[in-house]
Design a protein around this motif. Structure first.
Motif, mmCIF file in Angstrom:
data_model
loop_
_atom_site.group_PDB
_atom_site.id
_atom_site.type_symbol
_atom_site.label_atom_id
_atom_site.label_comp_id
_atom_site.label_asym_id
_atom_site.label_seq_id
_atom_site.Cartn_x
_atom_site.Cartn_y
_atom_site.Cartn_z
ATOM 1 N N TYR A 81 -7.694 4.948 5.262
ATOM 2 C CA TYR A 81 -7.362 4.386 3.952
ATOM 3 C C TYR A 81 -6.073 3.568 4.054
ATOM 4 O O TYR A 81 -5.993 2.441 3.551
ATOM 5 C CB TYR A 81 -7.209 5.509 2.920
ATOM 6 C CG TYR A 81 -6.958 4.986 1.535
ATOM 7 C CD1 TYR A 81 -8.009 4.651 0.697
ATOM 8 C CD2 TYR A 81 -5.657 4.803 1.072
ATOM 9 C CE1 TYR A 81 -7.785 4.141 -0.571
ATOM 10 C CE2 TYR A 81 -5.424 4.301 -0.194
ATOM 11 C CZ TYR A 81 -6.490 3.968 -1.008
ATOM 12 O OH TYR A 81 -6.256 3.454 -2.261
ATOM 13 N N ILE A 82 -5.084 4.116 4.719
ATOM 14 C CA ILE A 82 -3.805 3.409 4.880
ATOM 15 C C ILE A 82 -3.998 2.132 5.693
ATOM 16 O O ILE A 82 -3.423 1.090 5.363
ATOM 17 C CB ILE A 82 -2.756 4.336 5.524
ATOM 18 C CG1 ILE A 82 -2.364 5.446 4.532
ATOM 19 C CG2 ILE A 82 -1.524 3.543 5.964
ATOM 20 C CD1 ILE A 82 -1.511 6.546 5.131
ATOM 21 N N GLN A 83 -4.814 2.195 6.737
ATOM 22 C CA GLN A 83 -5.066 0.999 7.547
ATOM 23 C C GLN A 83 -5.698 -0.120 6.715
ATOM 24 O O GLN A 83 -5.399 -1.290 6.911
ATOM 25 C CB GLN A 83 -5.969 1.335 8.736
ATOM 26 C CG GLN A 83 -5.239 2.134 9.804
ATOM 27 C CD GLN A 83 -6.180 2.623 10.891
ATOM 28 O OE1 GLN A 83 -7.254 3.142 10.604
ATOM 29 N NE2 GLN A 83 -5.772 2.460 12.129
ATOM 30 N N LYS A 84 -6.549 0.248 5.773
ATOM 31 C CA LYS A 84 -7.244 -0.746 4.940
ATOM 32 C C LYS A 84 -6.409 -1.220 3.759
ATOM 33 O O LYS A 84 -6.765 -2.208 3.117
ATOM 34 C CB LYS A 84 -8.554 -0.149 4.406
ATOM 35 C CG LYS A 84 -9.585 0.087 5.471
ATOM 36 C CD LYS A 84 -10.798 0.769 4.876
ATOM 37 C CE LYS A 84 -11.707 1.261 5.972
ATOM 38 N NZ LYS A 84 -12.679 2.245 5.488
ATOM 39 N N HIS A 85 -5.343 -0.515 3.430
ATOM 40 C CA HIS A 85 -4.529 -0.829 2.254
ATOM 41 C C HIS A 85 -3.069 -0.993 2.674
ATOM 42 O O HIS A 85 -2.292 -0.029 2.657
ATOM 43 C CB HIS A 85 -4.678 0.269 1.186
ATOM 44 C CG HIS A 85 -6.056 0.366 0.652
ATOM 45 N ND1 HIS A 85 -7.041 1.147 1.243
ATOM 46 C CD2 HIS A 85 -6.652 -0.244 -0.403
ATOM 47 C CE1 HIS A 85 -8.172 1.008 0.562
ATOM 48 N NE2 HIS A 85 -7.960 0.175 -0.436
ATOM 49 N N PRO A 86 -2.687 -2.213 3.019
ATOM 50 C CA PRO A 86 -1.334 -2.470 3.529
ATOM 51 C C PRO A 86 -0.204 -2.046 2.592
ATOM 52 O O PRO A 86 0.910 -1.796 3.048
ATOM 53 C CB PRO A 86 -1.302 -3.989 3.741
ATOM 54 C CG PRO A 86 -2.704 -4.452 3.673
ATOM 55 C CD PRO A 86 -3.504 -3.409 2.963
ATOM 56 N N GLU A 87 -0.479 -1.938 1.304
ATOM 57 C CA GLU A 87 0.568 -1.565 0.367
ATOM 58 C C GLU A 87 1.116 -0.156 0.595
ATOM 59 O O GLU A 87 2.165 0.213 0.070
ATOM 60 C CB GLU A 87 0.098 -1.712 -1.088
ATOM 61 C CG GLU A 87 -1.011 -0.771 -1.510
ATOM 62 C CD GLU A 87 -2.432 -1.291 -1.270
ATOM 63 O OE1 GLU A 87 -3.346 -0.802 -1.947
ATOM 64 O OE2 GLU A 87 -2.629 -2.168 -0.399
ATOM 65 N N TRP A 88 0.412 0.644 1.405
ATOM 66 C CA TRP A 88 0.852 2.009 1.707
ATOM 67 C C TRP A 88 1.465 2.140 3.097
ATOM 68 O O TRP A 88 2.008 3.184 3.446
ATOM 69 C CB TRP A 88 -0.320 2.991 1.592
ATOM 70 C CG TRP A 88 -0.920 3.021 0.233
ATOM 71 C CD1 TRP A 88 -2.157 2.532 -0.143
ATOM 72 C CD2 TRP A 88 -0.341 3.537 -0.961
ATOM 73 N NE1 TRP A 88 -2.365 2.721 -1.479
ATOM 74 C CE2 TRP A 88 -1.264 3.335 -2.018
ATOM 75 C CE3 TRP A 88 0.875 4.152 -1.251
ATOM 76 C CZ2 TRP A 88 -1.003 3.742 -3.321
ATOM 77 C CZ3 TRP A 88 1.128 4.549 -2.558
ATOM 78 C CH2 TRP A 88 0.190 4.342 -3.562
ATOM 79 N N GLN A 89 1.364 1.124 3.911
ATOM 80 C CA GLN A 89 1.747 1.231 5.324
ATOM 81 C C GLN A 89 3.240 1.481 5.537
ATOM 82 O O GLN A 89 3.626 2.064 6.535
ATOM 83 C CB GLN A 89 1.266 0.001 6.094
ATOM 84 C CG GLN A 89 -0.249 -0.035 6.155
ATOM 85 C CD GLN A 89 -0.814 -1.275 6.819
ATOM 86 O OE1 GLN A 89 -0.086 -2.150 7.265
ATOM 87 N NE2 GLN A 89 -2.136 -1.352 6.877
ATOM 88 N N ASP A 90 4.066 1.086 4.591
ATOM 89 C CA ASP A 90 5.503 1.339 4.720
ATOM 90 C C ASP A 90 5.833 2.828 4.663
ATOM 91 O O ASP A 90 6.899 3.248 5.101
ATOM 92 C CB ASP A 90 6.286 0.594 3.639
ATOM 93 C CG ASP A 90 5.940 1.074 2.225
ATOM 94 O OD1 ASP A 90 4.745 1.016 1.861
ATOM 95 O OD2 ASP A 90 6.864 1.489 1.499
ATOM 96 N N LEU A 91 4.918 3.635 4.159
ATOM 97 C CA LEU A 91 5.145 5.080 4.050
ATOM 98 C C LEU A 91 4.884 5.838 5.349
ATOM 99 O O LEU A 91 5.290 6.988 5.482
ATOM 100 C CB LEU A 91 4.241 5.672 2.967
ATOM 101 C CG LEU A 91 4.499 5.249 1.532
ATOM 102 C CD1 LEU A 91 3.469 5.893 0.615
ATOM 103 C CD2 LEU A 91 5.905 5.604 1.095
ATOM 104 N N VAL A 92 4.198 5.210 6.297
ATOM 105 C CA VAL A 92 3.787 5.926 7.513
ATOM 106 C C VAL A 92 5.013 6.302 8.345
ATOM 107 O O VAL A 92 5.870 5.471 8.658
ATOM 108 C CB VAL A 92 2.793 5.090 8.336
ATOM 109 C CG1 VAL A 92 2.431 5.804 9.643
ATOM 110 C CG2 VAL A 92 1.537 4.820 7.516
ATOM 111 N N HIS A 93 5.076 7.567 8.686
ATOM 112 C CA HIS A 93 6.154 8.117 9.507
ATOM 113 C C HIS A 93 6.181 7.394 10.857
ATOM 114 O O HIS A 93 5.118 7.091 11.413
ATOM 115 C CB HIS A 93 5.903 9.623 9.704
ATOM 116 C CG HIS A 93 7.061 10.354 10.259
ATOM 117 N ND1 HIS A 93 7.344 10.380 11.596
ATOM 118 C CD2 HIS A 93 8.029 11.092 9.642
ATOM 119 C CE1 HIS A 93 8.421 11.114 11.802
ATOM 120 N NE2 HIS A 93 8.859 11.563 10.621
#
Length: 104
Positions: A81-93
């Motif tokens: 899901y994160i890979q498909k939605h760049p708006e969340w990628q800044d949250l990845v540890h």
């Protein structure tokens, strides 16, 4: 028009949960001081095609953002899901960014 799905953060079971027709879909979580681990998501077959997985992912990621937490998406569904939605990628540890093919 269908009612919007309601996600409950169940602190006792450490799960974000959606109940639909008596069944429960969930994303497990483990809170740490500066990050949240999302190890597992389960959605019964009755939930297919209803956007439940995406709703759970958004709820967990919204929680992380609101609380200033990084995310360790150990669950393949959440990672995808994160890979498909760049708006969340800044949250990845930082320790999970390479696994998801994200820049360090």
């Amino acid at each position: 028009m269908a009612e919007p799905l309601s996600v409950v953060m169940n602190e006792q079971t450490q799960r974000f949960e959606v109940t639909l027709d008596g069944e429960v879909a969930f994303t497990e979580y483990h809170l740490h001081p500066d990050y949240i681990t999302l190890p597992h998501t389960v959605a019964p077959p009755a939930f297919e095609g209803k956007g439940v997985g995406s709703t759970l992912a958004k709820a967990a990621l919204d929680y992380a953002r609101e609380h200033g937490l990084k995310v360790k998406p150990a669950c393949p569904f959440i990672a995808g899901y994160i890979q498909k939605h760049p708006e969340w990628q800044d949250l990845v540890h930082p320790t999970f960014r390479e696994r998801l093919g994200l820049p360090a």
